[in-house]
Scaffold this motif. Structure first.
Motif, PDB file in Angstrom:
ATOM      1  N   ARG A  23       0.810  -1.222   0.000  1.00 15.51           N
ATOM      2  CA  ARG A  23       0.000   0.000   0.000  1.00 15.51           C
ATOM      3  C   ARG A  23       0.841   1.269   0.000  1.00 15.51           C
ATOM      4  O   ARG A  23       0.476   2.260  -0.637  1.00 15.51           O
ATOM      5  CB  ARG A  23      -0.960  -0.018   1.180  1.00 15.51           C
ATOM      6  CG  ARG A  23      -0.309   0.136   2.541  1.00 15.51           C
ATOM      7  CD  ARG A  23      -1.335   0.008   3.655  1.00 15.51           C
ATOM      8  NE  ARG A  23      -1.700  -1.382   3.875  1.00 15.51           N
ATOM      9  CZ  ARG A  23      -2.568  -1.780   4.800  1.00 15.51           C
ATOM     10  NH1 ARG A  23      -3.188  -0.886   5.560  1.00 15.51           N
ATOM     11  NH2 ARG A  23      -2.830  -3.055   4.977  1.00 15.51           N
ATOM     12  N   GLY A  24       1.966   1.273   0.697  1.00 13.16           N
ATOM     13  CA  GLY A  24       2.813   2.459   0.715  1.00 13.16           C
ATOM     14  C   GLY A  24       3.394   2.760  -0.648  1.00 13.16           C
ATOM     15  O   GLY A  24       3.361   3.903  -1.125  1.00 13.16           O
ATOM     16  N   HIS A  29      -4.556   3.837   0.557  1.00 12.79           N
ATOM     17  CA  HIS A  29      -4.817   3.827   1.999  1.00 12.79           C
ATOM     18  C   HIS A  29      -6.000   2.906   2.264  1.00 12.79           C
ATOM     19  O   HIS A  29      -6.996   2.943   1.540  1.00 12.79           O
ATOM     20  CB  HIS A  29      -5.139   5.238   2.493  1.00 12.79           C
ATOM     21  CG  HIS A  29      -5.027   5.381   3.980  1.00 12.79           C
ATOM     22  ND1 HIS A  29      -4.027   6.096   4.583  1.00 12.79           N
ATOM     23  CD2 HIS A  29      -5.792   4.874   4.985  1.00 12.79           C
ATOM     24  CE1 HIS A  29      -4.183   6.042   5.905  1.00 12.79           C
ATOM     25  NE2 HIS A  29      -5.244   5.306   6.164  1.00 12.79           N
ATOM     26  N   VAL A  31      -8.640   1.098   5.328  1.00 11.45           N
ATOM     27  CA  VAL A  31      -9.198   1.159   6.677  1.00 11.45           C
ATOM     28  C   VAL A  31     -10.110  -0.042   6.880  1.00 11.45           C
ATOM     29  O   VAL A  31     -11.004  -0.296   6.066  1.00 11.45           O
ATOM     30  CB  VAL A  31     -10.000   2.463   6.903  1.00 11.45           C
ATOM     31  CG1 VAL A  31     -10.741   2.399   8.231  1.00 11.45           C
ATOM     32  CG2 VAL A  31      -9.077   3.665   6.885  1.00 11.45           C
ATOM     33  N   VAL A  40     -10.765   0.716   0.763  1.00 13.17           N
ATOM     34  CA  VAL A  40      -9.439   0.941   0.195  1.00 13.17           C
ATOM     35  C   VAL A  40      -9.524   2.110  -0.782  1.00 13.17           C
ATOM     36  O   VAL A  40     -10.163   2.009  -1.831  1.00 13.17           O
ATOM     37  CB  VAL A  40      -8.902  -0.317  -0.524  1.00 13.17           C
ATOM     38  CG1 VAL A  40      -7.462  -0.073  -1.000  1.00 13.17           C
ATOM     39  CG2 VAL A  40      -8.951  -1.535   0.389  1.00 13.17           C
ATOM     40  N   ASP A  41      -8.905   3.215  -0.409  1.00 12.58           N
ATOM     41  CA  ASP A  41      -8.863   4.404  -1.266  1.00 12.58           C
ATOM     42  C   ASP A  41      -7.665   4.284  -2.186  1.00 12.58           C
ATOM     43  O   ASP A  41      -6.528   4.181  -1.733  1.00 12.58           O
ATOM     44  CB  ASP A  41      -8.746   5.661  -0.389  1.00 12.58           C
ATOM     45  CG  ASP A  41      -8.592   6.931  -1.214  1.00 12.58           C
ATOM     46  OD1 ASP A  41      -8.800   6.884  -2.443  1.00 12.58           O
ATOM     47  OD2 ASP A  41      -8.256   7.969  -0.621  1.00 12.58           O
ATOM     48  N   CYS A  46      -5.908   9.866  -1.756  1.00  5.91           N
ATOM     49  CA  CYS A  46      -4.534   9.374  -1.750  1.00  5.91           C
ATOM     50  C   CYS A  46      -3.999   9.550  -3.171  1.00  5.91           C
ATOM     51  O   CYS A  46      -4.767   9.614  -4.126  1.00  5.91           O
ATOM     52  CB  CYS A  46      -4.492   7.904  -1.371  1.00  5.91           C
ATOM     53  SG  CYS A  46      -5.047   7.565   0.311  1.00  5.91           S
ATOM     54  N   ARG A 231      -5.838  12.340   4.837  1.00  8.66           N
ATOM     55  CA  ARG A 231      -5.632  10.961   5.263  1.00  8.66           C
ATOM     56  C   ARG A 231      -6.967  10.408   5.741  1.00  8.66           C
ATOM     57  O   ARG A 231      -7.891  11.152   6.029  1.00  8.66           O
ATOM     58  CB  ARG A 231      -4.597  10.884   6.388  1.00  8.66           C
ATOM     59  CG  ARG A 231      -5.018  11.632   7.646  1.00  8.66           C
ATOM     60  CD  ARG A 231      -3.929  11.570   8.700  1.00  8.66           C
ATOM     61  NE  ARG A 231      -4.301  12.330   9.866  1.00  8.66           N
ATOM     62  CZ  ARG A 231      -5.079  11.884  10.843  1.00  8.66           C
ATOM     63  NH1 ARG A 231      -5.585  10.667  10.741  1.00  8.66           N
ATOM     64  NH2 ARG A 231      -5.365  12.617  11.876  1.00  8.66           N
ATOM     65  N   CYS A 232      -7.036   9.111   5.818  1.00  5.58           N
ATOM     66  CA  CYS A 232      -8.291   8.497   6.238  1.00  5.58           C
ATOM     67  C   CYS A 232      -8.476   8.651   7.742  1.00  5.58           C
ATOM     68  O   CYS A 232      -7.541   8.426   8.505  1.00  5.58           O
ATOM     69  CB  CYS A 232      -8.298   7.016   5.856  1.00  5.58           C
ATOM     70  SG  CYS A 232      -9.802   6.176   6.294  1.00  5.58           S
ATOM     71  N   TRP A 239     -13.154  10.869   5.442  1.00  9.74           N
ATOM     72  CA  TRP A 239     -11.733  11.122   5.256  1.00  9.74           C
ATOM     73  C   TRP A 239     -11.427  12.544   5.697  1.00  9.74           C
ATOM     74  O   TRP A 239     -12.116  13.474   5.332  1.00  9.74           O
ATOM     75  CB  TRP A 239     -11.352  10.948   3.786  1.00  9.74           C
ATOM     76  CG  TRP A 239     -11.662   9.595   3.286  1.00  9.74           C
ATOM     77  CD1 TRP A 239     -12.863   9.134   2.848  1.00  9.74           C
ATOM     78  CD2 TRP A 239     -10.767   8.494   3.202  1.00  9.74           C
ATOM     79  NE1 TRP A 239     -12.782   7.816   2.486  1.00  9.74           N
ATOM     80  CE2 TRP A 239     -11.503   7.401   2.693  1.00  9.74           C
ATOM     81  CE3 TRP A 239      -9.418   8.318   3.499  1.00  9.74           C
ATOM     82  CZ2 TRP A 239     -10.931   6.160   2.468  1.00  9.74           C
ATOM     83  CZ3 TRP A 239      -8.854   7.082   3.274  1.00  9.74           C
ATOM     84  CH2 TRP A 239      -9.596   6.011   2.773  1.00  9.74           C
TER      85      TRP A 239
END
Length: 364
Positions: A23-24, A29, A31, A40-41, A46, A231-232, A239
């Motif tokens: 993911r990084g 991002h 949650v 999942v964004d 993001c 950010r989430c 968000w």
């Protein structure tokens, strides 16, 4: 149809695992809150990435396809593009990848696709109803094209209709005007060809495998700074950055998404190239193939945004409008190799120019 031991939702969940593991690097991002759906964004708040878009496309295909970045050579010009290879194309593209499911999402709507449409209790509609295929699974994967996740009550209803708990549902979100969004749309080039064939009355279950390439539409983002630092929050799918004076993404980025929609569809119509391998002893494909490419459509040469304006909405556009530029067919029963249509760099350039001018991009 595939062996019933194969589950497209489980395949897609495995792809989601690859997304989460990187993911990084992918710029996404995620949650997960106990008792609620997993969000999942992949480009709304993001940065996302082209690589994220490739995995998004593979999840959307239920794990029955592979997507990769490539170069598309058109009239001496080398353009960045997307290549997709698909097995069981009718199921993967029309049963899972097809996006015909409008889902309410906090004052707007998002388009849903992905293998969650195939779950036995689902009622998303679309071509999947014609394939005589459904599946049961302990997990569901839903791909959303938009900027906002649906509210929790809508997500809970979607899960219940598929006999899932919300925590077993994975929602992957990417706006049209995002790196991941444009890549996953380009990866729909084979779906576009099969969808056209289906509407022309051809039995697409005869297609055993397929591949396609499509130039990647240019990305225009006029508000990226608003979400660079977002950010989430992890609360109800909200968000950080959507409050405290920040802009309303769904409204303020509407022009970006509208332009991206037009450019992405124009790219498929003017540069999309598909190769279908099928079995057709009666050569029925011979009589319909010439009607598949964009060049055979009454809308040929008209940019997608112009069609959208004249029709009054996406859902009002004639389904036969959506077409790739070229289709090559290898008929395994006869050995014939047939071709219809040609990609055109000039047509792509003209469509891009018209779209940019109509949206005032050059004046900004």
């Amino acid at each position: 149809m595939p062996n019933r031991e194969q589950c497209l939702n489980e395949n897609a969940r495995a792809v989601v695992g690859r997304i989460l593991a990187s993911r990084g690097y992918l710029g996404v991002h995620a949650v997960s809150i106990p008792g609620r759906a997993n969000l999942v964004d992949m480009g709304a708040r993001c940065p996302g990435s082209a690589e994220a878009g490739l995995l998004l496309a593979e999840a959307c295909l239920g794990g029955l396809g592979r997507a990769e970045m490539t170069w598309v050579l058109l009239e001496g010009a080398l353009l960045p593009g997307v290549k997709v290879d698909v097995r069981m194309p009718a199921l993967a593209c029309l049963g899972s990848q097809y996006a015909g499911w409008s889902i309410p999402a906090q004052g707007c709507s998002v388009m849903g696709s992905g293998p969650a449409q195939l779950l036995a209790a689902g009622a998303a509609g679309g071509p999947s109803r014609l394939l005589d295929y459904s599946e049961e699974s302990d997990v569901g994967v839903l791909v959303l094209e938009g900027r906002r996740f649906p509210p929790q009550e809508i997500i809970a209803r979607i899960a219940a209709e598929r006999r899932l708990s919300p925590s077993d549902l994975w929602l992957l979100l990417a706006p049209t005007a995002s790196r991941a969004g444009l890549v996953q749309i380009a990866a729909r080039v084979v779906e576009t060809a099969l969808h056209k064939l289906m509407h022309l009355g051809y039995d697409v279950s005869r297609v055993e495998s397929a591949s396609g390439v499509c130039a990647l539409a240019p990305l225009v983002q006029n508000g990226i700074g608003v979400r660079d630092n977002a950010r989430c929050s992890g609360r109800d799918g909200d968000w950080d950055g959507a409050r405290d004076g920040a802009r309303d993404d769904a409204r303020d980025y509407a022009d970006d998404d509208r332009l991206a929609m037009g450019l992405a569809n124009d790219a498929i119509a003017s540069t999309g190239q598909c190769r279908l391998t099928l079995r057709d002893r009666g050569r029925e494909i011979d009589s319909v193939l010439g009607r598949v490419p964009w060049s055979s459509s009454p809308s040929f040469g008209t940019p997608f945004l112009s069609l959208l304006d004249s029709c009054g909405g996406f859902g009002e556009i004639d389904p036969l409008t959506f077409s790739p530029a070229q289709v090559v067919v290898n008929n395994l029963e006869t050995g014939d190799v047939l071709q219809a249509g040609e990609p055109s760099l000039a047509m792509l350039q003209e469509c891009v120019k018209t779209c940019f001018e109509s949206m005032g991009v050059y004046s900004r």
